[in-house]
Each structure stands twice: as C-alpha cells, then as structure tokens.
Scaffold this motif. Structure first.
Motif, short mmCIF file in Angstrom:
data_model
loop_
_atom_site.label_atom_id
_atom_site.label_comp_id
_atom_site.label_asym_id
_atom_site.label_seq_id
_atom_site.Cartn_x
_atom_site.Cartn_y
_atom_site.Cartn_z
N ALA A 143 0.82 -1.22 0.00
CA ALA A 143 0.00 0.00 0.00
C ALA A 143 0.84 1.26 0.00
O ALA A 143 0.33 2.34 0.24
N GLN A 144 2.14 1.14 -0.29
CA GLN A 144 2.99 2.32 -0.43
C GLN A 144 2.94 2.79 -1.88
O GLN A 144 3.21 2.02 -2.80
N HIS A 145 2.59 4.05 -2.06
CA HIS A 145 2.52 4.56 -3.43
C HIS A 145 3.91 4.55 -4.05
O HIS A 145 4.89 4.95 -3.43
N ARG A 146 3.98 4.07 -5.29
CA ARG A 146 5.26 3.97 -5.95
C ARG A 146 5.50 5.14 -6.88
O ARG A 146 4.56 5.67 -7.47
N THR A 147 6.77 5.51 -7.04
CA THR A 147 7.14 6.51 -8.02
C THR A 147 7.27 5.81 -9.36
O THR A 147 8.08 4.89 -9.52
N VAL A 148 6.45 6.20 -10.31
CA VAL A 148 6.42 5.54 -11.61
C VAL A 148 6.52 6.58 -12.71
O VAL A 148 6.25 7.76 -12.50
N ALA A 149 6.89 6.11 -13.90
CA ALA A 149 7.05 7.02 -15.03
C ALA A 149 5.71 7.58 -15.48
O ALA A 149 4.71 6.86 -15.52
N ASN A 150 5.69 8.86 -15.80
CA ASN A 150 4.48 9.48 -16.33
C ASN A 150 4.40 9.23 -17.83
O ASN A 150 5.40 8.94 -18.50
N ASP A 151 3.20 9.35 -18.38
CA ASP A 151 2.98 9.08 -19.80
C ASP A 151 3.25 10.34 -20.62
O ASP A 151 2.33 11.01 -21.10
N VAL A 152 4.53 10.64 -20.81
CA VAL A 152 4.91 11.85 -21.54
C VAL A 152 4.49 11.76 -23.00
O VAL A 152 3.95 12.70 -23.57
N ALA A 153 4.72 10.59 -23.62
CA ALA A 153 4.30 10.40 -25.00
C ALA A 153 2.79 10.52 -25.12
O ALA A 153 2.26 11.04 -26.11
N GLY A 154 2.09 10.05 -24.09
CA GLY A 154 0.64 10.16 -24.10
C GLY A 154 0.15 11.59 -24.06
O GLY A 154 -0.88 11.93 -24.63
N MET A 155 0.90 12.45 -23.39
CA MET A 155 0.52 13.87 -23.34
C MET A 155 0.62 14.48 -24.73
O MET A 155 -0.26 15.24 -25.15
N ALA A 156 1.68 14.16 -25.46
CA ALA A 156 1.82 14.68 -26.82
C ALA A 156 0.72 14.14 -27.72
O ALA A 156 0.16 14.87 -28.56
N ARG A 157 0.38 12.86 -27.53
CA ARG A 157 -0.70 12.25 -28.31
C ARG A 157 -2.02 12.95 -28.01
O ARG A 157 -2.82 13.22 -28.93
N ALA A 158 -2.27 13.24 -26.75
CA ALA A 158 -3.51 13.91 -26.36
C ALA A 158 -3.56 15.33 -26.91
O ALA A 158 -4.62 15.81 -27.32
N ASP A 159 -2.43 16.02 -26.93
CA ASP A 159 -2.39 17.37 -27.50
C ASP A 159 -2.83 17.37 -28.96
O ASP A 159 -3.61 18.22 -29.40
N ARG A 160 -2.32 16.41 -29.71
CA ARG A 160 -2.70 16.33 -31.12
C ARG A 160 -4.18 15.97 -31.26
O ARG A 160 -4.89 16.53 -32.13
N PHE A 161 -4.66 15.06 -30.43
CA PHE A 161 -6.07 14.66 -30.46
C PHE A 161 -6.96 15.88 -30.25
O PHE A 161 -7.98 16.05 -30.92
N VAL A 162 -6.57 16.75 -29.34
CA VAL A 162 -7.34 17.96 -29.05
C VAL A 162 -7.27 18.95 -30.21
O VAL A 162 -8.28 19.49 -30.67
N SER A 163 -6.07 19.20 -30.69
CA SER A 163 -5.88 20.25 -31.69
C SER A 163 -6.48 19.92 -33.04
O SER A 163 -6.82 20.82 -33.82
N GLU A 164 -6.66 18.63 -33.35
CA GLU A 164 -7.15 18.24 -34.67
C GLU A 164 -8.66 18.10 -34.74
O GLU A 164 -9.21 17.86 -35.82
#
Length: 403
Positions: free
Chosen positions: A258-279
């Motif tokens: 139950a200890q929260h782990r430090t994990v990688a954020n979805d940086v590529a996903g953020m760029a993908r979402a930006d394009r999804f929004v802008s298009e």
C-alpha cells in the motif's frame, strides 16, 4: 480551470477539448420531442501523470439506462490465453479462489471452472453490493467500490487469491477509492486483474467516437501501469491483446504494501492527447464536408458510437435515420440527435444513397453481405472508422474532398 486527477490526485487536469452539452447515449427517446437530460462533455489530461480523462462526468443516476435491454459486450477472444496465464501464476493452485466483480467476469470464471478451478464467486448486484436501482450496471457498481464495501464482501465470501475486474476501472469516478477497494478485498499478496480498453490507437487515428460519457479514463499501457503502481500494487504482467477496433489492455497486479510507488508518467501520451485535441475541429469540418452532396444518408448501428459520431460532429441535419435490426430500438429516437431508429430493410425502401456503419470492423463484411440488396441497388456502405477497409475517406464515391 484545473481539476483533481482521478489517478494521481494532483490538481493538474485542465480542460482541453469541450464538446458542450451532450445527451447520455444510452437514453433512447420514446418520442422526437421528449425532454432529455444533457451534461457538459469535456476531456483533458493530467499535467502530472498524463492520464486522459473526463473533467466532470455526469452523475451516476443520469448514466443509468432507462431500458432493461441496454447491454454492452466486451471482446473475449483473448480470455483463453488470459486464463492460462492466471492459472500459472506463482502461488496459484487448483484450490485457489477466483472472484469476479460484474457479469463481464462470468465467462472468465466459467473458463476457470472448466479447467478444474472450482472455487469461484461473484457478488450479486442487489443483495451483495446493495444496489437496488433497476437496470443498474457498471456505472452503479463503480460507485460502491469503497474499502468498507470490500470488507463486507470478504466477510461473506472470503478473500480471493485472484480478483477479476474487467472493464470497470475506466468507468470509475473515484479511481483511488476503487483501487483501495480491490487492495482491501483480495488476499494479501494476491492478484488483481484489471482489463480496460487500450486507447492508443483511437487517440492516434483521431477517432473521436472513443470519447464517451461513461468512460472517465482513457488508458494507455504506460498510464495503466502508472495507475496501479501509484495505488501500491506491484505489476506482474501487462499485455495488450489486439482487436480490429479497440485493443484490450490487461494488467495483472499483486497487492503490495500500500505504499505509493514513483512511476514514469505518460509523456508520449501527453503529446498524443495534445494532437487529439488540436485536430478535432479540422476532422469535424472534413467529416461534414464528406457528407455534403452525397444524397440521402443514414447510419447503421444504433449504439453509443453512432451517437458520438452524429452528436460530436453535429451531423443530425445531414442524416435521415439510424438503421438497426434490434427490435427493441425500433420506433425510438437516438439521444441528442433525435433521429428515428428503423430496420435496416428501410435503407433500400427509403432510397438511401450512403449508409455509414459503426459496427466492429471484423463484422463489416458480414454486415455488407446482409445488406447486399442495398448495395446492388447502388447504395454505398462506408465505415466511420478511419482505418477500416470501408472507411468513409476511401469510398470512391467520396473522392476529391479536400483535407
């Protein structure tokens, strides 16, 4: 305005794409002038962890279907492989207990039973989960996924060694509470299996029909791993099972400390979402142009994907009706657009020139065969999905429309 992220809890979700007030797509209308509930539909992504999510989903009571026959089917071709994996997990034996949460887990439990794993259970929606509302589904189940509810289930059934949660996590309004529910219910050191839609392809191909008021979260492999890791689970395995429309994403996680782990954020996903929004506006405008001058147009498939296509792109004025062979839907009207639902036979009798399908790509050929009289008479069948062989943009009748 920024909203708290359902996954990491930080105030980092900014509204990026606002579709405006939208009808709930499972609420068919009995008449064209019936008053209907609408709710603002908008998506954003967390600037901290990258998870794409609705900024403010409708209340649970407004998501609940009004008709008993409304149901949703999930892909199951991968379940044989998944069950083989589960039965080989360290510590799992024929005496292990497997539990499911909803009817979506029944076929997995049945597979386990056939392999000799007899200790299985699933709670009853009314008597065990305390949900008395008629026609309650996943939208209601996710609302009762709280640690105190897990304790009651454990007291009645015992804690399972493996807990199945198929296609529920993406519906959760309080995702952290739902994850805490799973950690509380499963045996210490046991496994929880979360299955969700993999939205990478939909976001990359700019398929806006994937946005649905019932799905609060839009996971990728990176963001799902991060989600369960932050909740204190250890990821044992993560697998994407391919399907033609939407891949199934499965993570097998072990209840940790139950200890929260430090994990990688979805940086590529953020760029993908930006394009999804802008298009979006470009795709919306192009879709509307594709339908101009095409004669009489209808849709095939009176489900939430058709609702998304028509309502989000503002196409109600360009569509004659929605064809569907489910007799329960005949005589009703689509939410939002108020288009009538009629049998597919009327594609031919009403002189439709173009029919747009929202059926799964793997059954498009079968649907085309069943509607051979329509196409033999000059009608065109096309798909709303960009990578389908029947894609709207690929139709020879629609050639020459500028991007």
């Amino acid at each position: 305005m920024r909203h708290p992220c359902r996954v990491c809890g930080r105030i980092g979700v900014r509204e990026h794409l606002d579709f405006g007030p939208q009808a709930v797509r499972n609420r068919f209308l009995r008449s064209a002038d019936e008053v209907e509930y609408t709710h603002p539909l908008s998506i954003g992504y967390c600037g901290s962890c990258g998870v794409v999510q609705l900024t403010a989903p409708p209340p649970v009571d407004e998501l609940r279907p009004l008709f008993e026959w409304v149901s949703y089917n999930e892909p199951e071709r991968h379940l044989d492989d998944l069950v083989r994996t589960l039965t080989r997990l360290p510590g799992v034996t024929p005496n292990s207990t497997f539990a499911g949460l909803t009817y979506k887990d029944d076929s997995t439990l049945a597979r386990l039973n056939r392999l000799g794993f007899a200790n299985t259970w699933r709670p009853d929606v009314r008597t065990d989960l305390g949900i008395a509302a008629p026609f309650a589904g996943v939208e209601s189940v996710q609302a009762v996924m709280r640690p105190e509810g897990a304790k009651r289930l454990a007291a009645k059934f015992g804690r399972p060694d493996v807990l199945l949660v198929r296609h529920v996590l993406e519906h959760t309004h309080d995702t952290q509470a739902a994850l805490a529910w799973a950690a509380e219910l499963v045996e210490p050191g046991g496994y929880v299996v979360f299955e969700v839609p993999d939205t990478v392809r939909a976001l990359e191909r700019l398929d806006y029909t994937t946005v649905w008021e019932e799905h609060t979260l839009y996971f990728t492999p990176v963001s799902l791993r991060a989600c369960v890791g932050r909740a204190g689970f250890d990821v044992v395995a993560l697998e994407t099972y391919p399907y033609t429309l939407e891949n199934s994403l499965v993570v097998i996680a072990r209840a940790g400390d139950a200890q929260h782990r430090t994990v990688a954020n979805d940086v590529a996903g953020m760029a993908r979402a930006d394009r999804f929004v802008s298009e979006f506006q470009r795709v919306r405008s192009r879709t509307r142009r594709l339908l101009c001058g095409r004669g009489r147009v209808a849709m095939l498939g009176a489900g939430h994907l058709t609702g998304a296509f028509v309502n989000l792109y503002g196409l109600a004025g360009q569509i004659e009706f929605v064809a569907d062979d489910n007799p329960h839907k005949h005589g009703l009207f689509m939410p939002g657009s108020r288009l009538p639902v009629r049998p597919t036979s009327e594609l031919l009798t009403r002189g439709i020139d173009l029919c747009l399908m929202t059926v799964r790509p793997e059954i498009e050929d079968a649907v085309a065969a069943r509607n051979g009289a329509f196409t033999a008479g000059g009608g065109v069948l096309a798909s709303v999905f960009p990578d389908s062989p029947y894609a709207l943009e690929r139709s020879e009748r629609l050639a020459g429309v500028p991007a």
